[in-house]
Design a protein around this motif. Structure first.
Motif, PDB file in Angstrom:
ATOM      1  N   ALA A  14      -7.239  11.409   2.632  1.00  0.00           N
ATOM      2  CA  ALA A  14      -7.209  10.785   3.963  1.00  0.00           C
ATOM      3  C   ALA A  14      -8.132   9.568   4.022  1.00  0.00           C
ATOM      4  O   ALA A  14      -7.806   8.555   4.660  1.00  0.00           O
ATOM      5  CB  ALA A  14      -7.602  11.807   5.024  1.00  0.00           C
ATOM      6  N   TYR A  15      -9.278   9.657   3.343  1.00  0.00           N
ATOM      7  CA  TYR A  15     -10.167   8.483   3.321  1.00  0.00           C
ATOM      8  C   TYR A  15      -9.550   7.330   2.528  1.00  0.00           C
ATOM      9  O   TYR A  15      -9.758   6.164   2.862  1.00  0.00           O
ATOM     10  CB  TYR A  15     -11.551   8.860   2.777  1.00  0.00           C
ATOM     11  CG  TYR A  15     -12.388   9.573   3.804  1.00  0.00           C
ATOM     12  CD1 TYR A  15     -12.600   9.006   5.056  1.00  0.00           C
ATOM     13  CD2 TYR A  15     -12.954  10.819   3.545  1.00  0.00           C
ATOM     14  CE1 TYR A  15     -13.351   9.660   6.021  1.00  0.00           C
ATOM     15  CE2 TYR A  15     -13.709  11.484   4.500  1.00  0.00           C
ATOM     16  CZ  TYR A  15     -13.908  10.901   5.737  1.00  0.00           C
ATOM     17  OH  TYR A  15     -14.646  11.538   6.687  1.00  0.00           O
ATOM     18  N   LEU A  60      -6.811   1.999   3.095  1.00  0.00           N
ATOM     19  CA  LEU A  60      -5.579   1.219   2.936  1.00  0.00           C
ATOM     20  C   LEU A  60      -5.159   0.591   4.269  1.00  0.00           C
ATOM     21  O   LEU A  60      -4.741  -0.576   4.309  1.00  0.00           O
ATOM     22  CB  LEU A  60      -4.441   2.101   2.390  1.00  0.00           C
ATOM     23  CG  LEU A  60      -4.604   2.693   0.992  1.00  0.00           C
ATOM     24  CD1 LEU A  60      -3.341   3.461   0.589  1.00  0.00           C
ATOM     25  CD2 LEU A  60      -4.898   1.625  -0.050  1.00  0.00           C
ATOM     26  N   PHE A  61      -5.279   1.345   5.363  1.00  0.00           N
ATOM     27  CA  PHE A  61      -4.918   0.761   6.662  1.00  0.00           C
ATOM     28  C   PHE A  61      -5.971  -0.259   7.110  1.00  0.00           C
ATOM     29  O   PHE A  61      -5.625  -1.291   7.689  1.00  0.00           O
ATOM     30  CB  PHE A  61      -4.711   1.863   7.715  1.00  0.00           C
ATOM     31  CG  PHE A  61      -3.433   2.626   7.496  1.00  0.00           C
ATOM     32  CD1 PHE A  61      -2.195   2.029   7.763  1.00  0.00           C
ATOM     33  CD2 PHE A  61      -3.445   3.906   6.973  1.00  0.00           C
ATOM     34  CE1 PHE A  61      -1.007   2.703   7.523  1.00  0.00           C
ATOM     35  CE2 PHE A  61      -2.255   4.595   6.729  1.00  0.00           C
ATOM     36  CZ  PHE A  61      -1.036   3.989   7.009  1.00  0.00           C
ATOM     37  N   PHE A  62      -7.222   0.032   6.825  1.00  0.00           N
ATOM     38  CA  PHE A  62      -8.280  -0.958   7.085  1.00  0.00           C
ATOM     39  C   PHE A  62      -7.942  -2.271   6.381  1.00  0.00           C
ATOM     40  O   PHE A  62      -8.046  -3.358   6.954  1.00  0.00           O
ATOM     41  CB  PHE A  62      -9.620  -0.401   6.575  1.00  0.00           C
ATOM     42  CG  PHE A  62     -10.716  -1.422   6.460  1.00  0.00           C
ATOM     43  CD1 PHE A  62     -11.503  -1.750   7.559  1.00  0.00           C
ATOM     44  CD2 PHE A  62     -10.970  -2.059   5.248  1.00  0.00           C
ATOM     45  CE1 PHE A  62     -12.516  -2.703   7.451  1.00  0.00           C
ATOM     46  CE2 PHE A  62     -11.981  -3.013   5.135  1.00  0.00           C
ATOM     47  CZ  PHE A  62     -12.750  -3.331   6.239  1.00  0.00           C
ATOM     48  N   LEU A 122      -9.017  15.748   2.379  1.00  0.00           N
ATOM     49  CA  LEU A 122      -9.879  14.839   3.137  1.00  0.00           C
ATOM     50  C   LEU A 122     -10.147  13.549   2.348  1.00  0.00           C
ATOM     51  O   LEU A 122     -10.120  12.453   2.902  1.00  0.00           O
ATOM     52  CB  LEU A 122     -11.192  15.530   3.512  1.00  0.00           C
ATOM     53  CG  LEU A 122     -12.106  14.748   4.450  1.00  0.00           C
ATOM     54  CD1 LEU A 122     -11.421  14.415   5.772  1.00  0.00           C
ATOM     55  CD2 LEU A 122     -13.395  15.526   4.709  1.00  0.00           C
ATOM     56  N   GLN A 162      -5.048  -3.533   5.462  1.00  0.00           N
ATOM     57  CA  GLN A 162      -3.922  -4.278   6.020  1.00  0.00           C
ATOM     58  C   GLN A 162      -4.196  -4.794   7.432  1.00  0.00           C
ATOM     59  O   GLN A 162      -3.636  -5.799   7.843  1.00  0.00           O
ATOM     60  CB  GLN A 162      -2.657  -3.412   6.026  1.00  0.00           C
ATOM     61  CG  GLN A 162      -2.028  -3.284   4.659  1.00  0.00           C
ATOM     62  CD  GLN A 162      -1.384  -4.577   4.173  1.00  0.00           C
ATOM     63  OE1 GLN A 162      -0.328  -4.970   4.640  1.00  0.00           O
ATOM     64  NE2 GLN A 162      -2.020  -5.259   3.230  1.00  0.00           N
ATOM     65  N   TYR A 163      -5.053  -4.106   8.175  1.00  0.00           N
ATOM     66  CA  TYR A 163      -5.271  -4.501   9.571  1.00  0.00           C
ATOM     67  C   TYR A 163      -6.509  -5.375   9.758  1.00  0.00           C
ATOM     68  O   TYR A 163      -6.487  -6.326  10.534  1.00  0.00           O
ATOM     69  CB  TYR A 163      -5.394  -3.258  10.463  1.00  0.00           C
ATOM     70  CG  TYR A 163      -5.293  -3.578  11.933  1.00  0.00           C
ATOM     71  CD1 TYR A 163      -4.045  -3.696  12.556  1.00  0.00           C
ATOM     72  CD2 TYR A 163      -6.431  -3.798  12.712  1.00  0.00           C
ATOM     73  CE1 TYR A 163      -3.937  -4.011  13.895  1.00  0.00           C
ATOM     74  CE2 TYR A 163      -6.330  -4.124  14.058  1.00  0.00           C
ATOM     75  CZ  TYR A 163      -5.088  -4.224  14.644  1.00  0.00           C
ATOM     76  OH  TYR A 163      -4.983  -4.550  15.973  1.00  0.00           O
ATOM     77  N   SER A 164      -7.570  -5.060   9.064  1.00  0.00           N
ATOM     78  CA  SER A 164      -8.861  -5.706   9.346  1.00  0.00           C
ATOM     79  C   SER A 164      -9.325  -6.669   8.256  1.00  0.00           C
ATOM     80  O   SER A 164     -10.300  -7.388   8.446  1.00  0.00           O
ATOM     81  CB  SER A 164      -9.956  -4.636   9.551  1.00  0.00           C
ATOM     82  OG  SER A 164      -9.639  -3.805  10.660  1.00  0.00           O
ATOM     83  N   ILE A 192       0.649   4.252  -2.879  1.00  0.00           N
ATOM     84  CA  ILE A 192       0.627   5.692  -2.606  1.00  0.00           C
ATOM     85  C   ILE A 192       1.738   6.377  -3.395  1.00  0.00           C
ATOM     86  O   ILE A 192       1.523   7.406  -4.051  1.00  0.00           O
ATOM     87  CB  ILE A 192       0.798   5.966  -1.090  1.00  0.00           C
ATOM     88  CG1 ILE A 192      -0.402   5.420  -0.308  1.00  0.00           C
ATOM     89  CG2 ILE A 192       0.956   7.473  -0.828  1.00  0.00           C
ATOM     90  CD1 ILE A 192      -0.182   5.395   1.213  1.00  0.00           C
ATOM     91  N   ASN A 203       0.820  -1.213   0.000  1.00  0.00           N
ATOM     92  CA  ASN A 203       0.000   0.000   0.000  1.00  0.00           C
ATOM     93  C   ASN A 203       0.857   1.266   0.000  1.00  0.00           C
ATOM     94  O   ASN A 203       0.429   2.298  -0.538  1.00  0.00           O
ATOM     95  CB  ASN A 203      -0.981  -0.011   1.181  1.00  0.00           C
ATOM     96  CG  ASN A 203      -2.067  -1.061   0.999  1.00  0.00           C
ATOM     97  OD1 ASN A 203      -2.180  -1.675  -0.074  1.00  0.00           O
ATOM     98  ND2 ASN A 203      -2.865  -1.287   2.025  1.00  0.00           N
ATOM     99  N   MET A 261      -6.362   6.714   2.538  1.00  0.00           N
ATOM    100  CA  MET A 261      -5.429   6.133   3.523  1.00  0.00           C
ATOM    101  C   MET A 261      -6.199   5.277   4.536  1.00  0.00           C
ATOM    102  O   MET A 261      -5.757   4.187   4.902  1.00  0.00           O
ATOM    103  CB  MET A 261      -4.662   7.235   4.277  1.00  0.00           C
ATOM    104  CG  MET A 261      -3.895   8.204   3.405  1.00  0.00           C
ATOM    105  SD  MET A 261      -2.687   7.388   2.346  1.00  0.00           S
ATOM    106  CE  MET A 261      -2.415   8.660   1.107  1.00  0.00           C
ATOM    107  N   GLN A 262      -7.331   5.779   4.987  1.00  0.00           N
ATOM    108  CA  GLN A 262      -8.156   5.035   5.951  1.00  0.00           C
ATOM    109  C   GLN A 262      -8.476   3.638   5.411  1.00  0.00           C
ATOM    110  O   GLN A 262      -8.316   2.633   6.119  1.00  0.00           O
ATOM    111  CB  GLN A 262      -9.446   5.822   6.213  1.00  0.00           C
ATOM    112  CG  GLN A 262     -10.423   5.139   7.154  1.00  0.00           C
ATOM    113  CD  GLN A 262     -11.721   5.922   7.258  1.00  0.00           C
ATOM    114  OE1 GLN A 262     -11.764   7.030   7.801  1.00  0.00           O
ATOM    115  NE2 GLN A 262     -12.798   5.363   6.734  1.00  0.00           N
TER     116      GLN A 262
END
Lengths: 201, 201
Positions: free
Chosen positions: B89-90, B95-97, B86, B99-101, B72, B68, B92-93
């Protein structure tokens, strides 16, 4: 004013608190006790359908979640995020490393041992977290024995993101004794202007 | 020319392949068979001390890891990453979701079941992945029943990142039958210009 939905012992929440403080941006903090399910009720799920803190209310009714996405958002055009495209990419690399290879082992162990105080109940799971957790610390150590910070030669949101759970790794059963590079880096991070401690508000 | 260290069945590798293809950027692909430990030998660990593919060789000897973060990096100043702060930023939100969830449940199950072909050996672990994996799909469904794409109203790297493992969720034992919003979105992603399939090179 920004409103931060937060849980005080959380390292993910701390990342955002620390950056906001160091940027000298005032914010209102709303405590959400995740141990009591307060991030999974209907009202909170309207703010973050994934049921996790921190959530930043950027403007009234506009919510941003994922701690590292919030760090990126807040650090745009500041000294905490390099302007150079490749250096910024290395910041991102460490942020994803943190969420995938570090947090699920070191933060989760700390949550069970220290936040829930259930080390006995999670004994088997805690043992399974040791090897990948130490592997993540070794990746950091390799960088930090040769460099003062994770990206370039200065403090960025990559350091904030990794500091959050690394400096309390012992609360998850991880010893930093064999990681002198990390230890020296922890000191450098703590020496930054406007540093606050994890439960300091 | 970019050089991509990759493993063909990998969704994480596919994200980068797909974006490079859609950006019409030529690249050289080096196959790294992670099943054979090829991402953990000394030579590869010089490129990524975390021992994972994909790794993009940005210029000779300069390596960037974390799928990810690579997305970027490559999408800067293109239509695949919104210019609005903004909206970015969403992205990015999500992308982290991812990898984590999402990835640790859906991609890991697929790895065990389909890449390693060891569903029997991992039967217990696979069962534990079901609830959090379906929870991630439900978060996506909530967004995609009301919106054509994950951020704003157009295709971004957030869609690429989540598409990679969602469209092969069945290979990890996840059914998308109850997720019509996701199904319609998969079709929209597949209809984008220069789309390629996961093992198409």
């Amino acid at each position: 004013m920004y409103r931060l939905y937060d849980f005080l012992p959380s390292g993910n929440g701390y990342k955002v608190r620390l950056l906001l403080t160091q940027l000298e941006i005032p914010f209102e903090r709303i405590e959400v006790d995740i141990r009591m399910g307060a991030s999974r009720n209907e009202e909170f799920l309207q703010k973050n359908p994934n049921g996790r803190i921190p959530v930043l209310e950027v403007k009234p009714g506009i919510y941003l979640s994922e701690s590292n996405a919030i760090l990126i958002y807040l650090s745009q055009d500041t000294d905490f995020l390099p302007a150079d495209r490749l250096e910024a990419a290395y910041v991102m690399q460490w942020l994803f490393f943190e969420q995938y290879s570090h947090e699920p082992y070191i933060a989760t162990s700390r949550f069970w041992m220290t936040i829930l105080d259930q080390a006995d109940q999670y004994r088997k799971e805690l043992l399974q977290k040791l090897e990948p957790g130490y592997a993540a610390l070794s990746v950091m150590e390799q960088r930090l024995t040769e460099h003062p910070f994770l990206v370039g030669d200065r403090y960025t949101i990559a350091d904030i993101a990794l500091y959050a759970y690394t400096h309390v790794a012992h609360e998850g059963g991880f010893s930093l004794e064999k990681y002198p590079g990390i230890q020296a880096w922890l000191d450098r991070v703590q020496a930054q202007p406007n540093h606050i401690e994890i439960t300091q508000i």
